[in-house]
Design an enzyme around this catalytic site. Structure first.
Site, short mmCIF file in Angstrom:
data_model
loop_
_atom_site.label_atom_id
_atom_site.label_comp_id
_atom_site.label_asym_id
_atom_site.label_seq_id
_atom_site.Cartn_x
_atom_site.Cartn_y
_atom_site.Cartn_z
N THR A 53 0.85 -1.19 0.00
CA THR A 53 0.00 0.00 0.00
C THR A 53 0.89 1.25 0.00
OG1 THR A 53 -1.82 1.17 1.07
CG2 THR A 53 -0.37 -0.11 2.53
N GLU A 54 0.45 2.24 -0.75
CA GLU A 54 1.27 3.42 -1.04
C GLU A 54 1.78 4.12 0.21
OE1 GLU A 54 -1.52 2.47 -2.60
OE2 GLU A 54 -2.07 3.97 -4.08
N ASN A 55 1.00 4.09 1.28
CA ASN A 55 1.38 4.82 2.48
C ASN A 55 2.47 4.13 3.29
OD1 ASN A 55 -1.03 3.14 2.75
ND2 ASN A 55 -1.00 3.68 4.91
#
Lengths: 229, 236, 229, 236
Positions: A53-55
Site C-alpha cells: 500500500t502506497e502509504n
C-alpha cells in the site's frame, strides 16, 4: 440487449475473482482503493501474494475485526489493515521508489475509460468538483503490469473501452490487461485484443458494447466463474 | 515464498561474464566478503563493479580485481591502505575507472532503484567531473544533471534476514547496501542470521524483501580489515 | 625568510586548535580525512559538537582503544570510531542528503590550493596517478560553512592561496574561511580578507607568501595559540 | 544540546502568518493532531499547508482550514470521508489547491531535504499535471521534470524521541513524517515518549536529530479517526 447484459454480466466479485486468477505466488501487488481491493479475497490456492500500500506497508493482511482497529495501520483507502509476518514499514519516498522503480509486479485499478492504446482515465470526471489523484499516476507509470477491473460499460450503457479517452488521463499507454464484466481484453500494439468472454454473448454483441475495434486473440476462451463467487 | 538459497556458490552462479555488479560496503565495513569470494570461485569475468572503493589488500574486491575478473570499476575513492592490486592494473591500462563523487554515486544508485532517470546536483559543478554533463540553473544556482545507475546484480551484506528477504544491517555496515539492493535487477544478500518471517519487527526492517532475491546465511562473516591485518589473500 | 616562517608558523595541532575555537555548541560538523580530523581534539569547553561522517554515522566519538575496534563502525577515513549516546546510523543516500541538503553547519577540509574567490583544489594533484574524490565535492557544495585547515605555503615555499587554482577543482567559490599556519583569512566578495595573523609576522611578509592580494579586515587580530597545544 | 521544548503552544509560536507548513500524516495516521491544534491556538494565518490530504471532519487539518488559516494547500488527495470543510472553501474560491501526484509529492519533499533542485519522473506524463512542466526523453521514454518542495516549518508526529532529536515512528504513522522533517527549515515534532540520548538504538533511528529542531512530548496523542467517529471538533 442492455437487459440481457444486465443478466449475464459478471458481478464485481466475479470480476475480482477472475483478476485474482492471474496473480502468481510471491507477486508484489498493489490494489486500488475500492472495487480492486476485492481481488485480495480470491487469491488462488497455493498462491501467496504480497500486498503493497502506497502509504508505506508491504505484506499486509485482512481488515481487523471491528473494534480492533489500530489507526496507525491503514491502507491507501484509509481503512484499517493488519500486519502479516514478514511485513515491512517504510516512508513514502521509499514506498514510491518501489512503485516508480518497477519493483511491484502487478497493480489492479479501477477505470472510467481505457483507450485501445492503453491510456487510462480514472482520477477525474473532468466535471469540475474536487480533483484528487493520489498514487494512481505513479502506479500506472511504474508497476510492471497494470490491470484494470471494471464494468464493461457505464451505467448508462456507454462504452468504457474507447478509441481515445475523453476524460483527463491518468497515464498514457499504461494499461496491459482489462478484466471487465463481460470479457478479458489485453492491449497489444495499440489494439484491444479479446482473450476471453462470457459464454452467452457473441463477439458481435461484445463489439457493439465496445467503443473501439476488438481484435480476436489466437483463441478466445470462455470466461467462466465458479459457482458461489 | 522463501528466498533462502542453499549456498554462496549457487547463489552467485547466475552472474554471467560481462555483468554489472554492485557490491555493498564502504572499505571493509559492510563488504560481503564471502559473496565476493564465491564470485571469484564462480569464474565470472569481464565484470563492471560498482563500489565506493577499488579494494584493499588481497581479499574481497581487491582479490576479484587481482584475478582479472573486473574490466571496469565505478567508484569514488580507489585509494586505500594497500591499493597495489588496483593501481597496477589501472596504470597498465588493464582496468577502466569511472570516478564519481561519493554523494553523487549514492544518489545515482538510489535514483536507479527509485525510477528517477536523472536529477540535478550542485556537486561537481565547474570541475573535471562535470565534463560532458548538462548544466542547468535553478533559482540562480548552477547544477549538473546526473543519470541513474543500475546494475544486473547486487551483492550485499546484511545482519539479519528473514525468509521473505527483509534485511537489517549492523551499525555503519549499512552504507551502500540498502541502496544497491534497490538498484539491481537481482539482489543477492549474505546475512549473519536468517530468521523466520515475522521475527524482524516491521518498523526495524531497513531493506524490505521486495528488493531482495536470494539470501545465503554466513554465520560469522569475515571483516576485510581483519583479513588484511592477517595478511590474507584469496584464493590462497 | 622561509627559515623565519619555519620557526614561527603554527603546527598542525595549533591550526586545528584555532579552527576548533569557531565551532559552536550543537554544531553538526564534518571533518575531512587526515589533518582536519585533529580539530576534534580541541573542541572548546562547554561546546558539544556533533560529528558526521559520510559513510553514515552522526554523533560519533573518539577512536576505540587498540584491539577494541569494531570494523563495522568506521569513519570516512576507514578508521575505527566509537558511537556516543544520541548517535544515529543511516545509509549513504541519507548521509549525503544531510550534506547536499545544507543540514551540516561546518565542514573542515584540507587543501592543495584555494583561490581568492573561494575555489578549492584538494582532490587531485593533476599529475596522473590515481584520481580519488570521495565526498569532498559534495561537502564543499552542500555544507553551510566550508573551512580549510592548511599550511600557508607549500613545502617548497610556493603559495597555496592563489589568484586562481592551477590544479583540478573540487568546487567553485565554495570556501568561506581558511585557517593557515600563519593566519585566518576569510573569503568575502571574491577577495582574501585577513582576519588574524600570528604576531611576529608583518602584513607585508604575509602578503609575500600569498599568491593573491590580501585585503585587511576591519581589525586584524593576533592569532595566539595557548601554551601546550 | 537539548531540543525538548516545554509546551506545544510555545513550540508553534515561531510560525508566523504567511508561512509554509508541511504537516506529516496520511489521513489520520501519523497526523500530529496536538501540534495542529496548537497552531490553531497560536493564531497564525495565511498559511500554505503541504500534506497528502486536505483534512477530514472538524479536527486537525480540517479544523485549521475551518478556522480560515489556510490560504493554499498542496496535496495529492483532498477527498476524505468528511471533506466538507475543505470542499466548501474550495468551491467558494477561498482556498487555493495544488494537486500533486502522491509519489511526486513524496519525492519533491525528499528532494527538498536532499538538496536536489529537480528530478525527472514518468509520473504524470501526458496528463493535466504535466502542464507547464519540462518534458525530457531518457532512453526513449518520456519523463517530466519536477522541482523540489521545501517549507518554512514541518509539524510531525513521532513515537519515540530522544533529547537530541532522534525520532522513531509507530507503524504506518511513518509515511510523510521523516521526509518533511528533512525538507523544512524548522522541524517541530511531537513524540509519545521523550527519552534520554542513548536510549534509542542508533540502528533504529529513523529520523536523525540533525533534521529536528524542537520536540514536545504528547503522551497519549489523539487519533483523527477516533476523534471523527466521536464527532469531535476543534476548538469546541
Amino acid at each position: 440487449m442492455l437487459e440481457k447484459i444486465q443478466e449475464l454480466k459478471l458481478t464485481n466479485s466475479q470480476i475480482a475473482w477472475r483478476a485474482a486468477q492471474d496473480l502468481f505466488d510471491g507477486a508484489y501487488v498493489n490494489l486500488g482503493i475500492g472495487f480492486p481491493e476485492m481481488v485480495a479475497k480470491y487469491q488462488p490456492e497455493g498462491c501467496e501474494v504480497v500486498f503493497h500500500t502506497e502509504n508505506g506497508v508491504l505484506g499486509f493482511g485482512e481488515a481487523p475485526a471491528p473494534g480492533e482497529e489500530d489507526w496507525d495501520i491503514i491502507n491507501a483507502g484509509k481503512k484499517a489493515i493488519t500486519l502479516k509476518p514478514g511485513c515491512s514499514i517504510f516512508h513514502h519516498a521509499d514506498s514510491f521508489s518501489m512503485i516508480r522503480g518497477g519493483h511491484l509486479d502487478v497493480a489492479i485499478l479501477g477505470a472510467y475509460e481505457i483507450s485501445q492504446n492503453g491510456d487510462l482515465a480514472n482520477w477525474s470526471t473532468g466535471k469540475g468538483g474536487i480533483p484528487a489523484v493520489g498514487g494512481a499516476m505513479d502506479l500506472v507509470n511504474g508497476v510492471k503490469t497494470v490491470a484494470i477491473v471494471t464494468d464493461h460499460i457505464t451505467k448508462k450503457g456507454g462504452a468504457k473501452l474507447v478509441e481515445s479517452c475523453s476524460l483527463p488521463l491518468t497515464g498514457v499507454g499504461c494499461v496491459n490487461r482489462i478484466y471487465t464484466s463481460l470479457a478479458v481484453i489485453d492491449i497489444e500494439d495499440g489494439k484491444f485484443v479479446l482473450k476471453e468472454k462470457i459464454p452467452n454473448i457473441s463477439v458481435e454483441e461484445l463489439q457493439s458494447l465496445t467503443g473501439a475495434q476488438l481484435h480476436l486473440g489466437a483463441s478466445v476462451k470462455d470466461l467462466v466463474v465458479p459457482e458461489g463467487v | 515464498m522463501n528466498k533462502v538459497g542453499s549456498n554462496l556458490l549457487e547463489a552467485v552462479s547466475v552472474i554471467s561474464d560481462g555483468a554489472s555488479v554492485m557490491i555493498g560496503g564502504f572499505g571493509g565495513s559492510g563488504a560481503p566478503i564471502e559473496l565476493i569470494h564465491a564470485l571469484i570461485d564462480s569464474g565470472a569475468k569481464d565484470l563492471t563493479v560498482i563500489n565506493n572503493n577499488a579494494g584493499n589488500g588481497h581479499v574481497g574486491i581487491a582479490a576479484l580485481i587481482e584475478q582479472r575478473r573486473v574490466a571496469r570499476i565505478i567508484c569514488s575513492f580507489p585509494r586505500s591502505a594497500d591499493p597495489r592490486v588496483f593501481n597496477e592494473l589501472y596504470l597498465a591500462g588493464d582496468i577502466e575507472l569511472e570516478i564519481v563523487p561519493q554523494g553523487t554515486l549514492a544518489e545515482r544508485i538510489r535514483a536507479g532503484g527509485a525510477g528517477i532517470p536523472a536529477f540535478y546536483t550542485p556537486t561537481g559543478v565547474g570541475t573535471e567531473t562535470a565534463v560532458g554533463k548538462e548544466e542547468a540553473i535553478f533559482d540562480g544556482k548552477r547544477y549538473l544533471q546526473e543519470r541513474w545507475l543500475k546494475a544486473d546484480y547486487a551483492l550485499i551484506k546484511a545482519d539479519l534476514a528473514d525468509t521473505v528477504g527483509n534485511l537489517t544491517y549492523r551499525r555503519a555496515a549499512r552504507n551502500f547496501n540498502p541502496l544497491m539492493a534497490m538498484a539491481a535487477k537481482t539482489t543477492i544478500a549474505q546475512a549473519s542470521n536468517v530468521v523466520q518471517a515475522g521475527e524482524i519487527d516491521p518498523d526495524q526492517v531497513i531493506t524490505p524483501g521486495i528488493f531482495v532475491d536470494t539470501i545465503v546465511e554466513v554465520k560469522s562473516p569475515k571483516q576485510e580489515e581483519v583479513l588484511n591485518r592477517e595478511g590474507a589473500c584469496y584464493p590462497c
